[in-house]
Write an enzyme that holds these catalytic residues in place. Structure first.
Site, PDB file in Angstrom:
ATOM      1  N   ASP A  14       0.841  -1.198   0.000  1.00 24.01           N
ATOM      2  CA  ASP A  14       0.000   0.000   0.000  1.00 24.01           C
ATOM      3  C   ASP A  14       0.874   1.245   0.000  1.00 24.01           C
ATOM      4  OD1 ASP A  14      -2.227  -1.623   0.198  1.00 24.01           O
ATOM      5  OD2 ASP A  14      -2.434  -1.380   2.369  1.00 24.01           O
ATOM      6  N   GLY A  40      -2.847  -5.665   1.663  1.00 27.33           N
ATOM      7  CA  GLY A  40      -3.556  -6.782   1.041  1.00 27.33           C
ATOM      8  C   GLY A  40      -4.414  -7.430   2.114  1.00 27.33           C
ATOM      9  N   THR A 108      -8.155   6.010  -5.381  1.00 27.37           N
ATOM     10  CA  THR A 108      -7.291   4.832  -5.251  1.00 27.37           C
ATOM     11  C   THR A 108      -7.119   4.157  -6.606  1.00 27.37           C
ATOM     12  OG1 THR A 108      -8.041   4.446  -2.981  1.00 27.37           O
ATOM     13  CG2 THR A 108      -7.032   2.594  -4.113  1.00 27.37           C
ATOM     14  N   PHE A 110      -5.549   0.454  -8.117  1.00 24.34           N
ATOM     15  CA  PHE A 110      -5.089  -0.862  -7.665  1.00 24.34           C
ATOM     16  C   PHE A 110      -4.493  -1.633  -8.843  1.00 24.34           C
ATOM     17  CE2 PHE A 110      -5.421  -5.286  -6.254  1.00 24.34           C
ATOM     18  CZ  PHE A 110      -4.885  -5.182  -4.972  1.00 24.34           C
ATOM     19  N   GLN A 155     -14.842  -5.146  -1.468  1.00 21.86           N
ATOM     20  CA  GLN A 155     -15.046  -4.242  -2.614  1.00 21.86           C
ATOM     21  C   GLN A 155     -14.941  -4.959  -3.954  1.00 21.86           C
ATOM     22  OE1 GLN A 155     -12.396  -4.130  -0.526  1.00 21.86           O
ATOM     23  NE2 GLN A 155     -10.560  -3.379  -1.540  1.00 21.86           N
ATOM     24  N   ASP A 238     -10.248  -5.813   8.335  1.00 24.32           N
ATOM     25  CA  ASP A 238      -9.402  -7.020   8.317  1.00 24.32           C
ATOM     26  C   ASP A 238      -9.077  -7.458   9.741  1.00 24.32           C
ATOM     27  OD1 ASP A 238      -9.344  -6.920   5.525  1.00 24.32           O
ATOM     28  OD2 ASP A 238      -7.504  -5.728   5.484  1.00 24.32           O
TER      29      ASP A 238
END
Length: 299
Positions: A14, A40, A108, A110, A155, A238
């Site tokens: 990240d 992650g 963001t 990815f 997501q 998480d």
């Protein structure tokens, strides 16, 4: 003896970038500061379980920079089982680039990288698996060869086909979702929340600052958040799932699993980075008892 919890999903790096403003098309904007953090969803959960003293195993495609980035060393030092990683020869690790401006607007990007190989991989049977955000094709395959399935579409739900979602849900024992995702699951499957509760043993719905609710059969529990000075909410979900699942495999009651999840999450939001301030079991227990009273004994 703790049960091995296998976690499927991304190993990612990240990049948290502070900018003056989010740049528009054909614009540039000054970067104020940036940090690189291990991330992650699957890796975050596996590390959190291990830090709490549980046994976790990561199932993920590892890119060419897995070792050189320092991520392999970090996971080994955390005592995460890496025997089920897939070595990918031609792609780098997944990367998340998160840009935040002074007004807390965020955008963001990815890069799937090695995780894009998920759909080509054939899973081996596992005893207890948590499916974090990952590829729906692989998740559908492994859900059919696992003894117990915990599922969090996250997501990535927008990338799921109706067919793969229904295959996974048919094998799911615990479903985690936020309020938006649970509505989307209902829309995609054509099943009401009542129908979903009838087919899945435990459903956990998170409501951000309002905490979470746990549903099983006709029972329902509201779980409050543990109040702390929050710096960065990234990774709280998480951490909640890591605490919940470890407590569940240790035989705690469902409301206690939720409270342990909420307590673990409270540590993560106090600093930037999803794995920066994860607690040990004793640290979690102390904060739990300050907020909820004596922690019951394991069953």
């Amino acid at each position: 003896m703790d049960k091995m919890i296998s976690v499927v999903g991304h190993i990612a790096l990240d990049y948290i970038v502070d900018v003056e403003k989010i740049a528009g098309k054909n614009e540039s904007s000054p970067i104020i500061d940036y940090e690189e953090y291990p991330g992650g969803g699957a890796a975050n959960i596996a590390v959190a379980i291990a830090k709490l003293g549980g046994k976790s195993q990561l199932i993920s495609p590892a890119g060419t920079d897995f070792s050189s980035s320092g991520y392999e060393k970090l996971l080994k030092e955390a005592c995460v089982d890496l025997s089920h990683l897939y070595s990918i020869e031609d792609l780098k690790l997944s990367k998340a680039f998160i840009f935040t401006d002074r007004e807390d607007n965020q955008t963001t990007y990815f890069y799937w990288g090695s995780s894009s190989k998920f759909k080509e991989l054939e899973p081996e049977p596992v005893d207890f698996v948590h499916l974090a955000t990952a590829d729906c094709v692989y998740n559908a395959k492994i859900s059919q060869v696992a003894g117990f399935v915990s599922f969090d579409p996250g997501q990535d739900l927008v990338t799921y086909s109706k067919e793969n979602l229904e295959i996974i849900l048919a094998h799911t024992d615990i479903l985690f979702a936020n309020r938006h995702e649970i509505s989307r699951v209902s829309e995609m499957t054509g099943k009401s929340f009542t129908e979903l509760k009838a087919m899945i043993d435990v459903i956990v719905v998170t409501y951000d600052a309002e905490g979470s609710r746990i549903y099983t059969g006709n029972e329902e529990w509201a779980i409050p958040v543990v109040s702390v000075k929050a710096v960065d909410p990234t990774g709280a979900g998480d951490a909640y799932r890591a605490g919940f699942l470890l407590a569940y495999t240790r035989g705690y009651s469902l409301p206690t699993c939720g409270k342990i999840g909420s307590t673990v999450a409270s540590f993560v939001v106090q600093t930037r980075g999803c794995q920066t301030s994860l607690p040990t079991w004793d640290e979690m227990k102390f904060r739990y008892e300050v907020n909820f009273g004596i922690l019951e004994a394991e069953n």
